[in-house]
Design a protein around this motif. Structure first.
Motif, PDB file in Angstrom:
ATOM      1  N   LYS A   1       6.480  13.659  11.718  1.00  0.00           N
ATOM      2  CA  LYS A   1       5.533  12.926  12.559  1.00  0.00           C
ATOM      3  C   LYS A   1       4.441  12.254  11.728  1.00  0.00           C
ATOM      4  O   LYS A   1       3.844  11.272  12.169  1.00  0.00           O
ATOM      5  CB  LYS A   1       4.920  13.870  13.595  1.00  0.00           C
ATOM      6  CG  LYS A   1       5.951  14.432  14.572  1.00  0.00           C
ATOM      7  CD  LYS A   1       5.313  15.354  15.598  1.00  0.00           C
ATOM      8  CE  LYS A   1       6.370  15.969  16.520  1.00  0.00           C
ATOM      9  NZ  LYS A   1       7.042  14.960  17.358  1.00  0.00           N
ATOM     10  N   GLU A   2       4.148  12.783  10.566  1.00  0.00           N
ATOM     11  CA  GLU A   2       3.254  12.133   9.609  1.00  0.00           C
ATOM     12  C   GLU A   2       3.989  12.057   8.282  1.00  0.00           C
ATOM     13  O   GLU A   2       4.560  13.045   7.825  1.00  0.00           O
ATOM     14  CB  GLU A   2       1.953  12.917   9.442  1.00  0.00           C
ATOM     15  CG  GLU A   2       1.008  12.299   8.423  1.00  0.00           C
ATOM     16  CD  GLU A   2      -0.293  13.067   8.260  1.00  0.00           C
ATOM     17  OE1 GLU A   2      -1.064  12.727   7.342  1.00  0.00           O
ATOM     18  OE2 GLU A   2      -0.536  14.004   9.046  1.00  0.00           O
ATOM     19  N   PHE A   3       3.982  10.874   7.662  1.00  0.00           N
ATOM     20  CA  PHE A   3       4.730  10.688   6.434  1.00  0.00           C
ATOM     21  C   PHE A   3       4.047   9.626   5.581  1.00  0.00           C
ATOM     22  O   PHE A   3       3.214   8.849   6.068  1.00  0.00           O
ATOM     23  CB  PHE A   3       6.182  10.282   6.725  1.00  0.00           C
ATOM     24  CG  PHE A   3       6.320   9.073   7.623  1.00  0.00           C
ATOM     25  CD1 PHE A   3       6.496   7.813   7.078  1.00  0.00           C
ATOM     26  CD2 PHE A   3       6.281   9.201   9.000  1.00  0.00           C
ATOM     27  CE1 PHE A   3       6.614   6.700   7.894  1.00  0.00           C
ATOM     28  CE2 PHE A   3       6.405   8.093   9.833  1.00  0.00           C
ATOM     29  CZ  PHE A   3       6.573   6.836   9.285  1.00  0.00           C
ATOM     30  N   THR A   4       4.406   9.607   4.303  1.00  0.00           N
ATOM     31  CA  THR A   4       3.846   8.634   3.376  1.00  0.00           C
ATOM     32  C   THR A   4       4.851   7.515   3.162  1.00  0.00           C
ATOM     33  O   THR A   4       6.022   7.769   2.899  1.00  0.00           O
ATOM     34  CB  THR A   4       3.533   9.285   2.015  1.00  0.00           C
ATOM     35  OG1 THR A   4       2.845  10.509   2.222  1.00  0.00           O
ATOM     36  CG2 THR A   4       2.685   8.366   1.157  1.00  0.00           C
ATOM     37  N   MET A   5       4.368   6.298   3.286  1.00  0.00           N
ATOM     38  CA  MET A   5       5.241   5.145   3.076  1.00  0.00           C
ATOM     39  C   MET A   5       4.599   4.185   2.085  1.00  0.00           C
ATOM     40  O   MET A   5       3.395   3.964   2.114  1.00  0.00           O
ATOM     41  CB  MET A   5       5.498   4.403   4.394  1.00  0.00           C
ATOM     42  CG  MET A   5       6.416   3.195   4.246  1.00  0.00           C
ATOM     43  SD  MET A   5       6.556   2.190   5.752  1.00  0.00           S
ATOM     44  CE  MET A   5       7.478   3.332   6.795  1.00  0.00           C
ATOM     45  N   LYS A   6       5.442   3.655   1.202  1.00  0.00           N
ATOM     46  CA  LYS A   6       5.050   2.468   0.460  1.00  0.00           C
ATOM     47  C   LYS A   6       5.501   1.309   1.319  1.00  0.00           C
ATOM     48  O   LYS A   6       6.691   1.041   1.439  1.00  0.00           O
ATOM     49  CB  LYS A   6       5.716   2.425  -0.916  1.00  0.00           C
ATOM     50  CG  LYS A   6       5.209   1.302  -1.839  1.00  0.00           C
ATOM     51  CD  LYS A   6       5.606  -0.095  -1.413  1.00  0.00           C
ATOM     52  CE  LYS A   6       7.123  -0.239  -1.378  1.00  0.00           C
ATOM     53  NZ  LYS A   6       7.531  -1.540  -0.769  1.00  0.00           N
ATOM     54  N   ASP A   7       4.556   0.638   1.979  1.00  0.00           N
ATOM     55  CA  ASP A   7       4.912  -0.509   2.802  1.00  0.00           C
ATOM     56  C   ASP A   7       4.347  -1.769   2.175  1.00  0.00           C
ATOM     57  O   ASP A   7       3.228  -1.791   1.676  1.00  0.00           O
ATOM     58  CB  ASP A   7       4.454  -0.348   4.248  1.00  0.00           C
ATOM     59  CG  ASP A   7       2.992   0.072   4.380  1.00  0.00           C
ATOM     60  OD1 ASP A   7       2.548   0.929   3.597  1.00  0.00           O
ATOM     61  OD2 ASP A   7       2.302  -0.444   5.280  1.00  0.00           O
TER      62      ASP A   7
ATOM     63  N   GLN B   1       0.849  -1.178   0.000  1.00  0.00           N
ATOM     64  CA  GLN B   1       0.000   0.000   0.000  1.00  0.00           C
ATOM     65  C   GLN B   1       0.887   1.231   0.000  1.00  0.00           C
ATOM     66  O   GLN B   1       2.088   1.155   0.281  1.00  0.00           O
ATOM     67  CB  GLN B   1      -0.923   0.014   1.221  1.00  0.00           C
ATOM     68  CG  GLN B   1      -0.193   0.070   2.554  1.00  0.00           C
ATOM     69  CD  GLN B   1      -1.121   0.180   3.743  1.00  0.00           C
ATOM     70  OE1 GLN B   1      -2.323   0.331   3.614  1.00  0.00           O
ATOM     71  NE2 GLN B   1      -0.555   0.110   4.941  1.00  0.00           N
ATOM     72  N   VAL B   2       0.297   2.382  -0.317  1.00  0.00           N
ATOM     73  CA  VAL B   2       0.989   3.672  -0.204  1.00  0.00           C
ATOM     74  C   VAL B   2       0.077   4.551   0.646  1.00  0.00           C
ATOM     75  O   VAL B   2      -0.917   5.084   0.150  1.00  0.00           O
ATOM     76  CB  VAL B   2       1.254   4.313  -1.578  1.00  0.00           C
ATOM     77  CG1 VAL B   2       2.070   5.595  -1.413  1.00  0.00           C
ATOM     78  CG2 VAL B   2       1.965   3.346  -2.509  1.00  0.00           C
ATOM     79  N   GLU B   3       0.398   4.659   1.913  1.00  0.00           N
ATOM     80  CA  GLU B   3      -0.491   5.328   2.861  1.00  0.00           C
ATOM     81  C   GLU B   3       0.310   6.134   3.875  1.00  0.00           C
ATOM     82  O   GLU B   3       1.532   6.018   3.963  1.00  0.00           O
ATOM     83  CB  GLU B   3      -1.350   4.296   3.613  1.00  0.00           C
ATOM     84  CG  GLU B   3      -2.210   3.410   2.728  1.00  0.00           C
ATOM     85  CD  GLU B   3      -3.357   4.149   2.062  1.00  0.00           C
ATOM     86  OE1 GLU B   3      -3.618   5.312   2.441  1.00  0.00           O
ATOM     87  OE2 GLU B   3      -4.008   3.565   1.164  1.00  0.00           O
ATOM     88  N   SER B   4      -0.405   6.947   4.668  1.00  0.00           N
ATOM     89  CA  SER B   4       0.230   7.747   5.712  1.00  0.00           C
ATOM     90  C   SER B   4       0.574   6.880   6.920  1.00  0.00           C
ATOM     91  O   SER B   4      -0.138   5.929   7.252  1.00  0.00           O
ATOM     92  CB  SER B   4      -0.696   8.884   6.159  1.00  0.00           C
ATOM     93  OG  SER B   4      -0.909   9.804   5.123  1.00  0.00           O
ATOM     94  N   LYS B   5       1.686   7.218   7.551  1.00  0.00           N
ATOM     95  CA  LYS B   5       2.100   6.603   8.805  1.00  0.00           C
ATOM     96  C   LYS B   5       2.341   7.725   9.813  1.00  0.00           C
ATOM     97  O   LYS B   5       2.588   8.888   9.433  1.00  0.00           O
ATOM     98  CB  LYS B   5       3.382   5.801   8.627  1.00  0.00           C
ATOM     99  CG  LYS B   5       3.276   4.659   7.625  1.00  0.00           C
ATOM    100  CD  LYS B   5       2.423   3.530   8.158  1.00  0.00           C
ATOM    101  CE  LYS B   5       2.406   2.362   7.188  1.00  0.00           C
ATOM    102  NZ  LYS B   5       1.643   2.658   5.957  1.00  0.00           N
ATOM    103  N   TYR B   6       2.326   7.369  11.098  1.00  0.00           N
ATOM    104  CA  TYR B   6       2.408   8.377  12.153  1.00  0.00           C
ATOM    105  C   TYR B   6       3.373   7.901  13.237  1.00  0.00           C
ATOM    106  O   TYR B   6       3.218   6.794  13.767  1.00  0.00           O
ATOM    107  CB  TYR B   6       1.027   8.624  12.766  1.00  0.00           C
ATOM    108  CG  TYR B   6      -0.002   9.038  11.748  1.00  0.00           C
ATOM    109  CD1 TYR B   6      -0.252  10.386  11.487  1.00  0.00           C
ATOM    110  CD2 TYR B   6      -0.717   8.084  11.027  1.00  0.00           C
ATOM    111  CE1 TYR B   6      -1.188  10.760  10.531  1.00  0.00           C
ATOM    112  CE2 TYR B   6      -1.654   8.461  10.075  1.00  0.00           C
ATOM    113  CZ  TYR B   6      -1.881   9.795   9.833  1.00  0.00           C
ATOM    114  OH  TYR B   6      -2.801  10.166   8.892  1.00  0.00           O
ATOM    115  N   ARG B   7       4.353   8.742  13.545  1.00  0.00           N
ATOM    116  CA  ARG B   7       5.283   8.435  14.632  1.00  0.00           C
ATOM    117  C   ARG B   7       5.593   9.721  15.387  1.00  0.00           C
ATOM    118  O   ARG B   7       5.934  10.734  14.770  1.00  0.00           O
ATOM    119  CB  ARG B   7       6.577   7.810  14.103  1.00  0.00           C
ATOM    120  CG  ARG B   7       6.346   6.454  13.452  1.00  0.00           C
ATOM    121  CD  ARG B   7       7.617   5.759  13.031  1.00  0.00           C
ATOM    122  NE  ARG B   7       7.320   4.542  12.301  1.00  0.00           N
ATOM    123  CZ  ARG B   7       8.218   3.714  11.773  1.00  0.00           C
ATOM    124  NH1 ARG B   7       9.507   4.000  11.908  1.00  0.00           N
ATOM    125  NH2 ARG B   7       7.843   2.626  11.130  1.00  0.00           N
TER     126      ARG B   7
END
Length: 417
Positions: A151-157, A133-139
């Motif tokens: 703190k919010e970024f887009t990742m292809k995971d 998927q290509v979605e937002s992640k939060y750390r």
């Protein structure tokens, strides 16, 4: 697109950002900061981001990946089941909803993908499978270096599930190869380094690290041709120095800094075992499911491209065709947008493709400002309608690297396309 109808955020001011690359992404109007570690993408920046995602999706599809979508909002239960609710506590955004249920914003989706497939994958014949998927992640990380750590970024995971460890090894190498092709198509200088698994768990992992003048990692990498060996201060047994012999090819190591843009993991049963995920095999027994995990940070990739390819005039985007990430392929710069120049500029705009061509038609801009803005955005080609056209009937084509040629109006689209 017409300049007068396009919302651009370019500025010649550096705005005092923490380093030149961060300042350039802001000057070029790609992003605007919303707070510490929080960035919004402008229409121009979003075009660049979507072009990167398009290339990454192509490579993932080419190796048999299937696109999925998982919720960013997760119930605490799946994270407690894997044992990471407590381990991720310092970096994970957690809260309670109105019913008192504990929730989090997912920093990754290993738990999510096993929940998605648990009970669906029942037989060894259902595997292997590669999902992405290509979605937002939060750390809730310590923000620094612009888009590198947010703190919010887009990742292809991506996640692969297997009935055997040999199958996991095969898919790990397959995704690893796709990541290398992505970096190469983008003209990135990079190394592949052994890495600690830390909170992710599993048996092995490697990072794809882009070379950078101002990075987040101390890097040693091989200067040999076609060798991608590297090691960082986060690698196991890091103790290499510049000038040491490369353990893979015998070349000499160099020293500098780098930015992690991708990470690949062999997770084994780290996330499937807590769920009791097994598959039936032909002899009537059950076998544990093993798993791999693979991520690329989209914003980090964008930052690394600007870092490596930008210059004092602005962005310089590498690639062509599928690998082209520039927000516009061509800019049409008339000396004046009036009379015959206007007619020819409009014809060129149509011939080159209105969606990917920026026509400078704004009467408030000088010719010099148009040139500067095109370079700041990193548009690969400028099609210049000026005195040469008046005298010879040919337009001037100037590439972003400064090389110039002349061509008839009819030939332009085929040259810059």
């Amino acid at each position: 697109m017409r300049r007068s109808e396009t919302l651009l955020f370019t500025s010649r001011e550096a705005n005092g950002h923490e380093n030149e690359t961060v300042a350039l992404t802001v000057r070029a109007g790609l992003v605007r900061q919303f707070g510490s570690g929080l960035y919004g993408f402008t229409p121009t920046g979003q075009r660049v981001r979507e072009n990167l995602i398009r290339l990454i999706r192509h490579e993932m599809d080419a190796i048999g990946g299937h696109r999925i979508g998982l919720p960013s909002l997760n119930d605490a239960g799946i994270w407690k089941r894997s044992g990471r609710w407590e381990r991720f506590a310092d970096e994970m955004f957690t809260f309670e909803n109105r019913d008192g249920k504990r929730l989090c914003l997912a920093p990754s989706h290993e738990e999510g993908v096993t929940h998605l497939l648990d009970g669906v994958v029942r037989s060894a014949t259902d595997l292997p499978v590669l999902l992405y998927q290509v979605e937002s992640k939060y750390r809730d990380d310590h923000a620094r270096n612009g888009l590198v750590r947010t703190k919010e970024f887009t990742m292809k995971d991506a996640y692969s599930l297997h009935a055997t460890r040999d199958s996991l090894d095969e898919y790990y190498d397959r995704v690893r190869g796709a990541y290398a092709r992505i970096c190469e198509r983008l003209g990135l200088e990079f190394a592949v380094t052994a890495a600690e698994n830390s909170v992710m768990g599993g048996s092995a992992s490697e990072e794809f690290v882009a070379l950078a003048d101002t990075g987040s990692l101390t890097l040693r990498w091989c200067g040999g041709t076609d060798c991608r060996f590297g090691a960082t201060d986060e690698s196991p047994r890091f103790g290499l120095s510049a000038g040491d012999t490369c353990p893979e090819c015998g070349g000499r190591l160099r020293a500098g800094e780098g930015i992690e843009i991708g990470h690949v993991f062999k997770l084994g049963t780290r996330y499937t075992a807590p769920r009791g995920m097994t598959v039936d095999v032909p002899d009537g027994s059950e076998r544990e499911v093993v798993m791999g995990s693979y991520g690329i940070g989209i914003e980090r990739l964008l930052h690394a491209l600007v870092e490596q390819h930008g210059d004092e005039d602005g962005c310089r985007w590498p690639g062509a065709g599928l690998g082209e990430v520039a927000p516009f392929s061509v800019s049409i710069v008339p000396l004046e947008y009036d009379g015959e120049f206007r007619d020819v500029a409009d014809r060129l705009h149509e011939a080159c493709g209105r969606d990917d061509t920026l026509l400078f038609d704004d009467a408030d801009q000088t010719t010099g400002e148009r040139f500067a803005e095109s370079d700041l955005l990193g548009v690969p080609w400028k099609v210049i309608l000026g005195n040469h056209y008046r005298e010879n009937g040919e337009v001037e084509l100037e590439s972003r690297d400064g090389t110039t040629r002349y061509a008839s109006v009819e030939a332009v689209a085929s040259i810059v396309g």
